[in-house]
Write an enzyme that holds these catalytic residues in place. Structure first.
Site, PDB file in Angstrom:
ATOM      1  N   TYR A 156     -90.485  36.895  40.841  1.00 51.25           N
ATOM      2  CA  TYR A 156     -89.610  37.886  40.101  1.00 51.25           C
ATOM      3  C   TYR A 156     -89.474  39.292  40.823  1.00 51.25           C
ATOM      4  CZ  TYR A 156     -88.541  41.394  36.685  1.00 51.25           C
ATOM      5  OH  TYR A 156     -88.011  42.554  36.172  1.00 51.25           O
ATOM      6  N   LYS A 187     -86.250  41.262  42.762  1.00 45.56           N
ATOM      7  CA  LYS A 187     -85.859  42.811  42.341  1.00 45.56           C
ATOM      8  C   LYS A 187     -85.881  43.573  43.266  1.00 45.56           C
ATOM      9  CE  LYS A 187     -84.582  43.792  38.618  1.00 45.56           C
ATOM     10  NZ  LYS A 187     -83.430  43.996  37.873  1.00 45.56           N
ATOM     11  N   GLU A 228     -92.563  46.589  38.920  1.00 45.05           N
ATOM     12  CA  GLU A 228     -93.256  45.541  39.679  1.00 45.05           C
ATOM     13  C   GLU A 228     -92.971  45.354  41.221  1.00 45.05           C
ATOM     14  OE1 GLU A 228     -93.605  42.008  37.491  1.00 45.05           O
ATOM     15  OE2 GLU A 228     -93.206  42.674  35.759  1.00 45.05           O
TER      16      GLU A 228
END
Ligand SMILES: NC(=O)c1ccc[n+]([C@@H]2O[C@H](COP(=O)([O-])OP(=O)(O)OC[C@H]3O[C@@H](n4cnc5c(N)ncnc54)[C@H](O)[C@@H]3O)[C@@H](O)[C@H]2O)c1
Length: 341
Positions: free
Chosen positions: A151, A155, A128
């Site tokens: 999110y 990351k 992602e």
């Protein structure tokens, strides 16, 4: 490389990794360091609870003192960082915990590894971070990160800090960026176990938008073998994508789950999409294949095996779905499902 600190080892992928590592390397010792958030579950580790080479420490990766004490006490030489807040929808509701754990927590682990001169720090990351990938393109490890959800941004930040510690301090790091994992012990907020468990209970499957988003669904144990391969044969300072290299539309995934469980398509409900939902992820996996790794399961096999596991293991998921999960489910899907009636 013998004494591992596996952070987030009570979660879905981490626990599968811990069990495979202990079973494969009979001289390795593993300390699972986990905060036991809603997603952490010691029942994922029942297979190793009595193993003398396994230890559990309850702790937060943001707690620099406890991380450092644990690393020294157990003579840790390698950290594998699975610990994270991992659910995109929750990061859209409130990103605080994502910033703390995925950014600050990763920094604490890196700083501990640097100060104590560890042999290796391995960061578990995700496809992602590359953001939405146009048709015809597969993300290369050298591509810039372009995260679009809180999110994914948290990351990507963890990855960048990991690379900075390699460049600045020559900390021996590696990073793996995995495609969607599915398999045993995945918390049932994630799409495949959510749909499998809803289907088992004959309740609607809330499909975001048109359901034509494309994803690579890899079997968790294939991903674990690839992480193992990178730990033992990967080049320091490098990133490795991990996935099957194939993709499928979410509607195809939904139909495989329903077919596997013998449930009707009338359970499908198209609901309002996730904001900023990436349409497509696609990884170029040649670099990990060059290390001699191949997945053992196709996407369809991984989905079938996962649906079967949830059918056969109600003891694990039913109590989860009956607890706090209900509050989350109502907040995330209640209005969406009512609007879709
Ligand atoms: N699930 C996927 O499809 C997928 C794909 C690619 C990458 N990843 C990455 O793999 C890793 C593991 O994902 P997962 O699906 O197993 O996650 P999960 O949500 O099932 O488990 C996360 C674990 O981390 C622990 N944790 C959370 N915050 C912590 C903290 N501050 N300190 C210590 N422990 C903490 C939780 O208690 C839990 O046991 C994550 O880094 C995630 O970003 C996941």
């Amino acid at each position: 490389m013998k004494n591992f600190l596996i952070t987030g080892g009570a979660g879905f992928i981490g626990s599968n990794f811990v069990v495979s590592l202990l079973n494969k390397y009979l001289d390795y010792h593993v300390v699972v360091y986990d905060k036991l958030t809603y997603a952490g579950n010691l029942e994922n580790l029942l297979q190793v609870t009595d193993n003398p080479r396994y230890t559990f420490v309850k702790g937060d990766i943001c707690d620099a003192t406890l991380v450092s004490e644990t690393v020294q006490k157990h003579q840790i030489d390698t950290i594998v960082n699975f610990a994270a807040e991992t659910h995109v929808d929750r990061s859209i509701m409130d990103a605080d915990a994502f910033m703390n754990t995925n950014v600050q927590g990763t920094y604490v682990l890196l700083e501990t590894a640097r100060k104590l001169g560890l042999e290796r720090f391995h960061q578990i990351s995700t496809d992602e971070v590359y953001g939405d990938v146009p048709e015809g393109i597969a993300s290369l490890e050298s591509d810039p990160v372009a995260p679009r959800s809180p999110y994914a941004a948290s990351k990507a930040s963890g990855d960048l800090m990991t690379l900075a510690f390699y460049t600045t301090y020559q900390l021996p790091v590696t990073i793996t960026r995995g495609a969607n994992n599915i398999g045993p012990y995945q918390y049932p907020e994630k799409v495949v176990p959510l749909f499998a468990t809803n289907a088992i209970d004959n309740i609607p499957l809330p499909v975001y938008g048109d359901g034509r988003q494309k994803r690579d669904y890899q079997y968790v144990l294939d991903h674990c073998r690839a992480v193992d391969r990178v730990l033992h044969q990967g080049k320091i300072g490098e990133i490795y994508n991990i996935g099957t290299g194939h993709e499928m539309e979410n509607m195809t995934m939904v139909r495989i789950i329903l077919d596997t469980l013998g449930k009707p398509e009338s359970l499908i409900r198209h609901v309002e999409d996730r904001p900023g939902h990436d349409r497509r992820y696609s990884l170029n996996v040649e670099k990990i294949q060059d290390l001699g790794w191949e997945p053992k399961h196709s996407l369809a096999q991984a989905i079938e095996l996962t649906a079967q596991w949830y059918r056969d293991n109600e003891w694990w998921w039913r109590k989860i779905k009956e607890g706090d999960f209900q509050t989350y489910y109502e907040a995330q899907y209640g209005d969406r499902l009512r609007a879709a009636q």
